[in-house]
Design a protein around this motif. Structure first.
Motif, PDB file in Angstrom:
ATOM      1  N   PHE A  61       0.792  -1.237   0.000  1.00 60.86           N
ATOM      2  CA  PHE A  61       0.000   0.000   0.000  1.00 60.86           C
ATOM      3  C   PHE A  61       0.826   1.291   0.000  1.00 60.86           C
ATOM      4  O   PHE A  61       0.288   2.351  -0.326  1.00 60.86           O
ATOM      5  N   ALA A  62       2.108   1.233   0.331  1.00 63.43           N
ATOM      6  CA  ALA A  62       2.930   2.451   0.313  1.00 63.43           C
ATOM      7  C   ALA A  62       2.919   3.138  -1.053  1.00 63.43           C
ATOM      8  O   ALA A  62       2.820   4.367  -1.118  1.00 63.43           O
ATOM      9  N   PRO A  63       2.976   2.383  -2.180  1.00 68.20           N
ATOM     10  CA  PRO A  63       2.934   3.047  -3.483  1.00 68.20           C
ATOM     11  C   PRO A  63       1.618   3.782  -3.756  1.00 68.20           C
ATOM     12  O   PRO A  63       1.540   4.609  -4.663  1.00 68.20           O
ATOM     13  N   GLN A  64       0.587   3.493  -2.944  1.00 72.64           N
ATOM     14  CA  GLN A  64      -0.714   4.160  -3.106  1.00 72.64           C
ATOM     15  C   GLN A  64      -0.895   5.303  -2.107  1.00 72.64           C
ATOM     16  O   GLN A  64      -1.996   5.801  -1.913  1.00 72.64           O
ATOM     17  N   GLY A  65       0.213   5.710  -1.475  1.00 74.20           N
ATOM     18  CA  GLY A  65       0.163   6.873  -0.591  1.00 74.20           C
ATOM     19  C   GLY A  65      -0.192   6.571   0.845  1.00 74.20           C
ATOM     20  O   GLY A  65      -0.565   7.479   1.598  1.00 74.20           O
ATOM     21  N   VAL A  66      -0.068   5.297   1.242  1.00 74.66           N
ATOM     22  CA  VAL A  66      -0.360   4.918   2.625  1.00 74.66           C
ATOM     23  C   VAL A  66       0.948   4.895   3.410  1.00 74.66           C
ATOM     24  O   VAL A  66       1.920   4.282   2.989  1.00 74.66           O
ATOM     25  N   LYS A  67       0.948   5.595   4.549  1.00 73.82           N
ATOM     26  CA  LYS A  67       2.139   5.623   5.405  1.00 73.82           C
ATOM     27  C   LYS A  67       1.837   4.862   6.698  1.00 73.82           C
ATOM     28  O   LYS A  67       0.750   4.980   7.252  1.00 73.82           O
ATOM     29  N   PHE A  68       2.821   4.089   7.174  1.00 75.30           N
ATOM     30  CA  PHE A  68       2.683   3.278   8.382  1.00 75.30           C
ATOM     31  C   PHE A  68       3.636   3.787   9.460  1.00 75.30           C
ATOM     32  O   PHE A  68       4.820   3.985   9.195  1.00 75.30           O
ATOM     33  N   VAL A  69       3.095   3.955  10.665  1.00 72.27           N
ATOM     34  CA  VAL A  69       3.879   4.418  11.797  1.00 72.27           C
ATOM     35  C   VAL A  69       3.599   3.493  12.978  1.00 72.27           C
ATOM     36  O   VAL A  69       2.463   3.399  13.450  1.00 72.27           O
ATOM     37  N   GLY A  70       4.644   2.800  13.454  1.00 73.76           N
ATOM     38  CA  GLY A  70       4.521   1.956  14.636  1.00 73.76           C
ATOM     39  C   GLY A  70       4.906   2.742  15.882  1.00 73.76           C
ATOM     40  O   GLY A  70       5.823   3.560  15.842  1.00 73.76           O
ATOM     41  N   ILE A  71       4.184   2.504  16.967  1.00 79.09           N
ATOM     42  CA  ILE A  71       4.470   3.175  18.237  1.00 79.09           C
ATOM     43  C   ILE A  71       4.570   2.131  19.339  1.00 79.09           C
ATOM     44  O   ILE A  71       3.671   1.304  19.502  1.00 79.09           O
ATOM     45  N   ASN A  72       5.667   2.188  20.076  1.00 78.54           N
ATOM     46  CA  ASN A  72       5.836   1.329  21.243  1.00 78.54           C
ATOM     47  C   ASN A  72       5.538   2.161  22.485  1.00 78.54           C
ATOM     48  O   ASN A  72       6.263   3.108  22.791  1.00 78.54           O
ATOM     49  N   SER A  73       4.466   1.789  23.192  1.00 76.90           N
ATOM     50  CA  SER A  73       4.082   2.499  24.415  1.00 76.90           C
ATOM     51  C   SER A  73       4.280   1.648  25.661  1.00 76.90           C
ATOM     52  O   SER A  73       3.907   2.064  26.755  1.00 76.90           O
ATOM     53  N   ASN A  74       4.816   0.456  25.504  1.00 72.74           N
ATOM     54  CA  ASN A  74       4.959  -0.441  26.651  1.00 72.74           C
ATOM     55  C   ASN A  74       5.967   0.078  27.671  1.00 72.74           C
ATOM     56  O   ASN A  74       7.003   0.639  27.307  1.00 72.74           O
ATOM     57  N   SER A  75       5.668  -0.164  28.945  1.00 72.43           N
ATOM     58  CA  SER A  75       6.581   0.205  30.019  1.00 72.43           C
ATOM     59  C   SER A  75       7.829  -0.671  29.984  1.00 72.43           C
ATOM     60  O   SER A  75       7.735  -1.895  30.030  1.00 72.43           O
ATOM     61  N   LYS A  76       8.978  -0.013  29.938  1.00 69.48           N
ATOM     62  CA  LYS A  76      10.244  -0.761  29.959  1.00 69.48           C
ATOM     63  C   LYS A  76      10.479  -1.375  31.340  1.00 69.48           C
ATOM     64  O   LYS A  76      11.294  -2.273  31.495  1.00 69.48           O
ATOM     65  N   ASN A  77       9.752  -0.896  32.333  1.00 64.06           N
ATOM     66  CA  ASN A  77       9.877  -1.444  33.678  1.00 64.06           C
ATOM     67  C   ASN A  77       9.076  -2.738  33.840  1.00 64.06           C
ATOM     68  O   ASN A  77       9.302  -3.491  34.779  1.00 64.06           O
ATOM     69  N   THR A  78       8.145  -2.983  32.909  1.00 65.74           N
ATOM     70  CA  THR A  78       7.407  -4.242  32.903  1.00 65.74           C
ATOM     71  C   THR A  78       8.166  -5.269  32.066  1.00 65.74           C
ATOM     72  O   THR A  78       8.328  -6.413  32.476  1.00 65.74           O
ATOM     73  N   TYR A  79       8.601  -4.831  30.870  1.00 67.29           N
ATOM     74  CA  TYR A  79       9.415  -5.687  29.997  1.00 67.29           C
ATOM     75  C   TYR A  79      10.630  -4.876  29.552  1.00 67.29           C
ATOM     76  O   TYR A  79      10.502  -3.971  28.731  1.00 67.29           O
ATOM     77  N   ALA A  80      11.784  -5.217  30.111  1.00 67.43           N
ATOM     78  CA  ALA A  80      13.005  -4.456  29.801  1.00 67.43           C
ATOM     79  C   ALA A  80      13.304  -4.450  28.310  1.00 67.43           C
ATOM     80  O   ALA A  80      13.854  -3.481  27.777  1.00 67.43           O
ATOM     81  N   GLU A  81      12.922  -5.521  27.603  1.00 63.68           N
ATOM     82  CA  GLU A  81      13.215  -5.595  26.164  1.00 63.68           C
ATOM     83  C   GLU A  81      12.358  -4.640  25.333  1.00 63.68           C
ATOM     84  O   GLU A  81      12.547  -4.517  24.124  1.00 63.68           O
ATOM     85  N   ASP A  82      11.418  -3.945  25.977  1.00 67.76           N
ATOM     86  CA  ASP A  82      10.633  -2.942  25.262  1.00 67.76           C
ATOM     87  C   ASP A  82      11.219  -1.538  25.384  1.00 67.76           C
ATOM     88  O   ASP A  82      10.573  -0.561  25.007  1.00 67.76           O
TER      89      ASP A  82
END
Length: 193
Positions: A61-82
């Motif tokens: 879908f990017a060639p059709q003008g669709v942009k994707f944005v991922g957001i990580n909101s997880n607490s790093k204190n719950t999962y350090a790997e986040d």
């Protein structure tokens, strides 16, 4: 008031750092015909299981003008790997074709009403919400996918059609809220349908 952004509502603004070293706000994506914002993370098996399906959607879908944005909101204190360093390492390793933003204070997750990882929000050119929910019906085991709700929503919208299914329940791990049990969800958060 509903916890999760409602269909037809405007995309809340954001200003977050990304793994590419830049900081982004909503206006940085004004050129996109459609904006897909999705809440994701580094550790969740539902995210890991479906990242390649999301990659295929971006490539389609990017060639059709669709942009994707991922957001990580997880607490790093719950999962350090986040934490942010793990985000950078994950993008370096997998070279995902989307921006990956860090919502350390969880303000954006609250503004959008993110419930799970992954949780997709699709906005039209005017940044009104036209779809929210899951990407696919089996994000953990993609060999068992029977429905790709995200692709259907994008295909219908880009074809000028009314979305046949604008709302689904996201499938995945709970957002990991700071100071809360890993399985905690806000009282006002509930299934979308």
């Amino acid at each position: 008031m509903a916890f999760t952004l409602q269909l037809g509502e405007q995309a809340p603004d954001l200003k977050l750092p990304a793994t590419d070293g830049n900081t982004y706000q909503l206006s940085d994506f004004d050129d996109a015909e459609v904006l897909v914002i999705f809440f994701t993370c580094n550790h969740c098996p539902y995210v890991i299981g479906s990242d390649e399906v999301t990659r295929q959607a971006v490539e389609k879908f990017a060639p059709q003008g669709v942009k994707f944005v991922g957001i990580n909101s997880n607490s790093k204190n719950t999962y350090a790997e986040d934490d942010f360093q793990h985000m950078v390492a994950r993008m370096d390793e997998y070279k995902f074709p989307w921006l990956y933003l860090y919502d350390e204070l969880q303000e954006v997750a609250k503004a959008y009403g993110a419930l799970r990882t992954p949780h997709f929000f699709v906005f039209d050119k005017e940044r009104k919400l036209i779809y929210t929910g899951r990407g696919v019906d089996n994000p953990r085991q993609t060999s068992r996918i029977t429905t790709n709700d995200l692709e259907r929503a994008l295909e219908e919208h880009l074809a000028g059609k009314t979305l046949s299914v604008p709302l689904t329940n996201p499938i995945g791990c709970n957002v990991k809220w700071e100071g809360k049990d890993p399985h905690w969800m806000p009282v006002e958060a509930c299934d979308l349908i």
